[in-house]
Scaffold this active site. Structure first.
Site, PDB file in Angstrom:
ATOM      1  N   GLY A 132       0.830  -1.217   0.000  1.00  0.00           N
ATOM      2  CA  GLY A 132       0.000   0.000   0.000  1.00  0.00           C
ATOM      3  C   GLY A 132       0.854   1.253   0.000  1.00  0.00           C
ATOM      4  CB  ALA A 133       4.116   1.816  -0.875  1.00  0.00           C
ATOM      5  CB  SER A 134       0.272   4.204  -4.757  1.00  0.00           C
ATOM      6  OG  SER A 134      -0.988   4.211  -4.108  1.00  0.00           O
ATOM      7  NE  ARG A 135      -4.366   7.032  -0.894  1.00  0.00           N
ATOM      8  CZ  ARG A 135      -5.104   6.147  -1.569  1.00  0.00           C
ATOM      9  NH1 ARG A 135      -4.918   5.998  -2.861  1.00  0.00           N
ATOM     10  NH2 ARG A 135      -6.018   5.422  -0.948  1.00  0.00           N
ATOM     11  CB  THR A 192      -8.661  -5.345  11.782  1.00  0.00           C
ATOM     12  OG1 THR A 192      -9.028  -3.974  11.569  1.00  0.00           O
ATOM     13  CG2 THR A 192      -9.798  -6.244  11.341  1.00  0.00           C
ATOM     14  CE  LYS A 193      -5.004  -0.219  10.934  1.00  0.00           C
ATOM     15  NZ  LYS A 193      -3.913  -0.406   9.985  1.00  0.00           N
ATOM     16  CE1 TYR A 230      -7.879   1.958  10.611  1.00  0.00           C
ATOM     17  CE2 TYR A 230      -7.906   2.650  12.904  1.00  0.00           C
ATOM     18  CZ  TYR A 230      -7.292   2.626  11.669  1.00  0.00           C
ATOM     19  OH  TYR A 230      -6.087   3.262  11.492  1.00  0.00           O
TER      20      TYR A 230
HETATM   21  N1  LIG Z   1      -3.400   8.436   8.109  1.00  0.00           N
HETATM   22  C1  LIG Z   1      -3.581   8.276   9.397  1.00  0.00           C
HETATM   23  O1  LIG Z   1      -3.877   9.227  10.140  1.00  0.00           O
HETATM   24  C2  LIG Z   1      -3.392   6.907  10.021  1.00  0.00           C
HETATM   25  C3  LIG Z   1      -3.470   6.806  11.413  1.00  0.00           C
HETATM   26  C4  LIG Z   1      -3.278   5.563  12.020  1.00  0.00           C
HETATM   27  C5  LIG Z   1      -3.012   4.448  11.233  1.00  0.00           C
HETATM   28  N2  LIG Z   1      -2.951   4.579   9.882  1.00  0.00           N
HETATM   29  C6  LIG Z   1      -2.657   3.368   9.103  1.00  0.00           C
HETATM   30  O2  LIG Z   1      -1.548   3.592   8.263  1.00  0.00           O
HETATM   31  C7  LIG Z   1      -1.687   2.858   7.050  1.00  0.00           C
HETATM   32  C8  LIG Z   1      -1.589   3.813   5.860  1.00  0.00           C
HETATM   33  O3  LIG Z   1      -2.563   4.826   6.025  1.00  0.00           O
HETATM   34  P1  LIG Z   1      -2.752   6.019   4.968  1.00  0.00           P
HETATM   35  O4  LIG Z   1      -3.536   7.057   5.662  1.00  0.00           O
HETATM   36  O5  LIG Z   1      -1.443   6.339   4.326  1.00  0.00           O
HETATM   37  O6  LIG Z   1      -3.717   5.249   3.901  1.00  0.00           O
HETATM   38  P2  LIG Z   1      -4.230   5.651   2.453  1.00  0.00           P
HETATM   39  O7  LIG Z   1      -3.983   7.086   2.146  1.00  0.00           O
HETATM   40  O8  LIG Z   1      -5.612   5.129   2.332  1.00  0.00           O
HETATM   41  O9  LIG Z   1      -3.252   4.786   1.504  1.00  0.00           O
HETATM   42  C9  LIG Z   1      -3.389   3.409   1.464  1.00  0.00           C
HETATM   43  C10 LIG Z   1      -2.432   2.838   0.430  1.00  0.00           C
HETATM   44  O10 LIG Z   1      -2.744   1.452   0.292  1.00  0.00           O
HETATM   45  C11 LIG Z   1      -3.211   1.179  -1.048  1.00  0.00           C
HETATM   46  N3  LIG Z   1      -4.296   0.201  -0.959  1.00  0.00           N
HETATM   47  C12 LIG Z   1      -5.518   0.360  -0.397  1.00  0.00           C
HETATM   48  N4  LIG Z   1      -6.241  -0.767  -0.532  1.00  0.00           N
HETATM   49  C13 LIG Z   1      -5.450  -1.667  -1.174  1.00  0.00           C
HETATM   50  C14 LIG Z   1      -5.621  -2.994  -1.604  1.00  0.00           C
HETATM   51  N5  LIG Z   1      -6.773  -3.653  -1.404  1.00  0.00           N
HETATM   52  N6  LIG Z   1      -4.598  -3.618  -2.239  1.00  0.00           N
HETATM   53  C15 LIG Z   1      -3.429  -2.969  -2.450  1.00  0.00           C
HETATM   54  N7  LIG Z   1      -3.199  -1.701  -2.078  1.00  0.00           N
HETATM   55  C16 LIG Z   1      -4.205  -1.053  -1.451  1.00  0.00           C
HETATM   56  C17 LIG Z   1      -3.642   2.532  -1.592  1.00  0.00           C
HETATM   57  O11 LIG Z   1      -3.605   2.605  -3.005  1.00  0.00           O
HETATM   58  P3  LIG Z   1      -4.900   2.177  -3.903  1.00  0.00           P
HETATM   59  O12 LIG Z   1      -6.084   2.852  -3.295  1.00  0.00           O
HETATM   60  O13 LIG Z   1      -4.557   2.660  -5.274  1.00  0.00           O
HETATM   61  O14 LIG Z   1      -4.974   0.691  -3.819  1.00  0.00           O
HETATM   62  C18 LIG Z   1      -2.597   3.437  -0.961  1.00  0.00           C
HETATM   63  O15 LIG Z   1      -1.387   3.343  -1.646  1.00  0.00           O
HETATM   64  C19 LIG Z   1      -3.032   2.133   7.158  1.00  0.00           C
HETATM   65  O16 LIG Z   1      -2.838   0.831   7.638  1.00  0.00           O
HETATM   66  C20 LIG Z   1      -3.789   2.962   8.178  1.00  0.00           C
HETATM   67  O17 LIG Z   1      -4.784   2.236   8.864  1.00  0.00           O
HETATM   68  C21 LIG Z   1      -3.138   5.768   9.257  1.00  0.00           C
END
Ligand SMILES: NC(=O)c1ccc[n+]([C@@H]2O[C@H](COP(=O)([O-])OP(=O)(O)OC[C@H]3O[C@@H](n4cnc5c(N)ncnc54)[C@H](OP(=O)(O)O)[C@@H]3O)[C@@H](O)[C@H]2O)c1
Length: 258
Positions: free
Chosen positions: A14-17, A160-161, A157
């Site tokens: 999940g590393a495109s953004r 699972t976390k 959420y």
């Molecule tokens: N942001 C926060 O404040 C926060 C806080 C606590 C924990 N987290 C955790 O940190 C992690 C990253 O969060 P984020 O905010 O950076 O998430 P995000 O912006 O939603 O990015 C998720 C990444 O995963 C990819 N992805 C999503 N579904 C996928 C699938 N089924 N198969 C393959 N790739 C997939 C997305 O690209 P595509 O959509 O193109 O697939 C994107 O690259 C997550 O586990 C989240 O729960 C985030």
């Protein structure tokens, strides 16, 4: 501090953004060759270009990690391309918000596949490669809402976390004797362009200001780079005694005592 990661090979799911891309870029700065995946091809390719700008190789595999066989393909193609795997960062994750009673089996299956089983499948496939490399490191991106109550509407959420933290602790017991350390990182609210906090900040600035004042002792959202730095340390030999740990990266947001 030299993290000693030069020419190691890391998979970041999940590393495109967002946080995943930030971690991949940070590891690339350290000289790691990187394999990344996401569903959307365009953003994935753009991320790969940014990664390769650091002078390392990047394998970018468009895939949905919830589909059968895809996590295993990610690992197999990475091993084939680079000949070794040293680091796994299980970052992919998402949310299905809703009252517990309103969540269907499909909702639960979706979130279990994404937030939990995808990590099981990636790690299970990768462990033999880490072993073959003489050891390695696994780091899962969980959440402060895996360590403590996130609130109503977050049953899928939150649970699972929590499961991911539990999994990493048991895996650390089993794998540390073989030189494979397993840790997790629990971010608080992390803002980046296009992310959910960025969107909320733009849509409801006054509400978000109040949220920050009430919940974030550091007085701002966290940054992707702050999570990425922590992960880079944890997967490096500099963290050689750190295994089975879950580290908050939250500017003091969480309230859990454990
Ligand atoms: N942001 C926060 O404040 C926060 C806080 C606590 C924990 N987290 C955790 O940190 C992690 C990253 O969060 P984020 O905010 O950076 O998430 P995000 O912006 O939603 O990015 C998720 C990444 O995963 C990819 N992805 C999503 N579904 C996928 C699938 N089924 N198969 C393959 N790739 C997939 C997305 O690209 P595509 O959509 O193109 O697939 C994107 O690259 C997550 O586990 C989240 O729960 C985030």
């Amino acid at each position: 501090m030299d993290l000693g990661l030069t020419d190691h090979v890391a998979i970041v799911t999940g590393a495109s953004r967002g946080i995943g891309k930030g971690i991949a870029l940070r590891l690339a700065e350290e000289g790691c060759h990187i394999a990344i995946c996401a569903r959307g091809e365009e953003a994935l390719e753009a991320a790969a270009d940014e990664i390769e700008a650091h002078g390392v190789a990047c394998l970018a595999l468009p895939m949905d990690v919830t589909e059968e066989g895809e996590p295993e393909r990610l690992v197999a193609e990475t091993a084939e391309r680079f000949g070794q795997i040293n680091v796994i960062v299980g970052n992919v994750g998402g949310n299905r918000r809703g009252q517990f009673e309103d969540l269907s089996d499909d909702d639960w299956e979706f979130i279990l596949d994404l937030n939990f089983k995808s990590h099981i499948r990636t790690s299970r496939a990768a462990i033999p490669h880490l072993r073959e490399a003489g050891g390695g490191a696994i780091c899962y991106i969980t959440s402060i809402f895996g360590r403590e109550l996130g609130g109503a509407g977050l049953s899928a959420y939150n649970s699972t976390k929590s499961a991911l933290i539990s999994l990493s602790k048991v895996m650390a017991q089993e794998l540390t004797p073989e030189g494979i350390r397993v840790n997790s990182v629990a971010p608080g609210s992390i803002r980046f362009p296009g992310g959910s906090w960025d969107r909320r900040m733009k849509e409801q600035p006054e509400k978000m200001k109040a949220f920050i004042a009430e919940n974030l002792p550091i007085g701002r959202f966290g940054r992707v780079e702050e999570v990425a730095d922590t992960v880079a340390f944890l997967v490096s030999e500099r963290a050689s005694l750190v295994t089975g740990a879950c580290l908050n990266v939250d500017g003091g947001q969480s309230h859990s005592l454990i």
